[in-house]
Design a protein around this motif. Structure first.
Motif, PDB file in Angstrom:
ATOM      1  N   LYS A  47      24.594  29.627 -13.719  1.00  0.00           N
ATOM      2  CA  LYS A  47      24.138  30.907 -13.199  1.00  0.00           C
ATOM      3  C   LYS A  47      25.102  32.023 -13.572  1.00  0.00           C
ATOM      4  CE  LYS A  47      21.597  29.080  -9.213  1.00  0.00           C
ATOM      5  NZ  LYS A  47      21.480  29.110  -7.727  1.00  0.00           N
ATOM      6  N   ILE A  49      32.279  35.681   0.988  1.00  0.00           N
ATOM      7  CA  ILE A  49      30.913  35.194   0.789  1.00  0.00           C
ATOM      8  C   ILE A  49      30.800  34.454  -0.536  1.00  0.00           C
ATOM      9  CG2 ILE A  49      28.509  35.902   0.509  1.00  0.00           C
ATOM     10  CD1 ILE A  49      29.062  38.248   2.341  1.00  0.00           C
ATOM     11  N   ARG A  50      31.525  34.968  -1.556  1.00  0.00           N
ATOM     12  CA  ARG A  50      31.483  34.316  -2.874  1.00  0.00           C
ATOM     13  C   ARG A  50      32.066  32.917  -2.845  1.00  0.00           C
ATOM     14  NH1 ARG A  50      34.344  35.870  -7.632  1.00  0.00           N
ATOM     15  NH2 ARG A  50      33.279  34.064  -8.457  1.00  0.00           N
ATOM     16  N   SER A  51      32.985  32.656  -1.908  1.00  0.00           N
ATOM     17  CA  SER A  51      33.590  31.323  -1.828  1.00  0.00           C
ATOM     18  C   SER A  51      32.578  30.272  -1.389  1.00  0.00           C
ATOM     19  CB  SER A  51      34.760  31.342  -0.849  1.00  0.00           C
ATOM     20  OG  SER A  51      34.319  31.646   0.469  1.00  0.00           O
ATOM     21  N   THR A  52      31.465  30.708  -0.781  1.00  0.00           N
ATOM     22  CA  THR A  52      30.423  29.777  -0.349  1.00  0.00           C
ATOM     23  C   THR A  52      29.147  29.893  -1.169  1.00  0.00           C
ATOM     24  OG1 THR A  52      29.639  31.384   1.304  1.00  0.00           O
ATOM     25  CG2 THR A  52      31.305  29.796   2.014  1.00  0.00           C
ATOM     26  N   ASN A  53      29.014  30.999  -1.911  1.00  0.00           N
ATOM     27  CA  ASN A  53      27.795  31.213  -2.707  1.00  0.00           C
ATOM     28  C   ASN A  53      28.183  31.872  -4.020  1.00  0.00           C
ATOM     29  OD1 ASN A  53      25.242  31.608  -3.687  1.00  0.00           O
ATOM     30  ND2 ASN A  53      24.612  33.082  -2.122  1.00  0.00           N
ATOM     31  N   ASP A  54      28.275  31.085  -5.080  1.00  0.00           N
ATOM     32  CA  ASP A  54      28.776  31.573  -6.369  1.00  0.00           C
ATOM     33  C   ASP A  54      27.622  32.073  -7.238  1.00  0.00           C
ATOM     34  OD1 ASP A  54      30.747  32.206  -8.119  1.00  0.00           O
ATOM     35  OD2 ASP A  54      30.953  30.205  -8.967  1.00  0.00           O
ATOM     36  N   SER A  55      26.906  33.114  -6.747  1.00  0.00           N
ATOM     37  CA  SER A  55      25.774  33.653  -7.497  1.00  0.00           C
ATOM     38  C   SER A  55      26.229  34.790  -8.407  1.00  0.00           C
ATOM     39  CB  SER A  55      24.686  34.149  -6.542  1.00  0.00           C
ATOM     40  OG  SER A  55      25.117  35.326  -5.874  1.00  0.00           O
ATOM     41  N   LEU A  96      26.433  38.308  -6.547  1.00  0.00           N
ATOM     42  CA  LEU A  96      27.655  38.454  -5.751  1.00  0.00           C
ATOM     43  C   LEU A  96      28.863  38.652  -6.647  1.00  0.00           C
ATOM     44  CD1 LEU A  96      27.241  35.855  -2.848  1.00  0.00           C
ATOM     45  CD2 LEU A  96      27.342  38.347  -2.676  1.00  0.00           C
TER      46      LEU A  96
END
Length: 315
Positions: free
Chosen positions: A3, A260-266, A269
């Motif tokens: 992604k 937030i990026r540490s849990t959701n690497d989209s 973000l």
């Protein structure tokens, strides 16, 4: 990781990042040029001129390095090696640390400038502007020493699909750390941020208190000669307070997005994180320039001199 790699094909995100970098580089270049011209024209320097000039130079270099990093994200021509990754990423982190230190010192310097003669801070009034470069040099060496072991974990990997490696750019990644090493770095870097942001908030609180008391005193002052200097100090103080407020806001946003990026690497973000991390460096020069009353006259005078020199040379 797949992604994240799609970022290189997202033109909207790429244009947003490069547009922000271009605006920030232009603004900081203009602000730095303005202070250079003030010095050339022999105008009386203010205590905040040196730190603001240094801050604009730091932000200019930081955004240039960020553009190099972004080039490896959005337009990778060829993969970087280990040495290039370590140098570029370390230089980028170095300028971000300097931005934090310089902003905090600018706030402290303005608080010292406003302190009354009876205050214990009064003895630093003449020294602090001239020693700021030394403070920055000391802090840069100190924090470079603290974070230098992190360089060993920055590496170039041909295969970025492994979940154990943290994505930085197309070429660079962060090697996995042990639990103790990760938390040691986290504590050191968080402590640095807390200390400098805390000093920034304390000095800003002092200036807000001073501004409130100054407004009360100004109600009893009717003489123009007595009100000239406080007005100049008040303008400078308001500029610094706006800078500090904007820095704290962007710092909070950056911290939230980073968590937030540490849990959701989209990829969205990741783009937002890049924008928030450089929002202060991009917008701060325009905030400072908007408060400068003599900017038009200085550039008009400089342009007039250049035209006169060209005409005389041609004649």
């Amino acid at each position: 990781m797949n992604k994240i790699n799609k970022l290189s094909h997202n033109t909207k995100i790429r244009n947003a990042i490069y547009s922000g970098a271009g605006i920030g580089i232009s603004g900081n270049s203009f602000l730095l040029l303005f202070h250079i011209l003030r010095f050339i024209h022999g105008q009386k320097s203010r205590p905040i001129d040196l730190p603001i000039g240094l801050l604009s130079l730091i932000h200019l270099l930081m955004l240039i390095v960020m553009s190099v990093v972004a080039a490896d994200i959005f337009m990778p021509q060829r993969r970087w090696g280990d040495t290039t990754c370590k140098c570029v990423i370390s230089l980028y982190r170095f300028f971000r640390s300097l931005s934090l230190c310089a902003t905090s010192l600018l706030s402290i310097l303005q608080a010292v400038t406003l302190s009354p003669r009876s205050s214990c801070l009064a003895k630093f009034k003449c020294k602090s502007p001239h020693h700021m470069l030394g403070f920055l040099l000391f802090l840069s060496v100190f924090y470079t020493f603290i974070s230098s072991p992190l360089v060993t974990y920055i590496t170039a990997k041909p295969n970025l699909t492994s979940p154990s490696f943290i994505y930085i750019t197309t070429s660079c990644s962060l090697a996995p750390m042990s639990y103790s090493v990760h938390h040691t770095f986290f504590i050191l870097l968080t402590s640095r941020d807390v200390i400098f942001v805390g000093l920034m908030l304390l000095s800003s609180g002092y200036m807000v208190t001073f501004l409130g008391s100054h407004k009360k005193q100004s109600q009893f002052l009717h003489s123009t000669s007595l009100s000239l200097k406080p007005c100049a100090e008040e303008r400078a103080m308001r500029t610094i307070l706006c800078l500090m407020s904007f820095f704290v806001l962007m710092y909070i946003l950056d911290s939230i997005v980073s968590y937030i990026r540490s849990t959701n690497d989209s990829q969205i973000l990741y783009c937002v994180h890049i924008l928030t991390a450089h929002g202060y460096a991009t917008a701060s020069p325009f905030l400072i320039l908007s408060t400068e009353k003599h900017i038009i006259s200085i550039f008009r005078s400089t342009f007039g001199r250049m035209v006169s020199i060209i005409l005389l040379r041609d004649g």
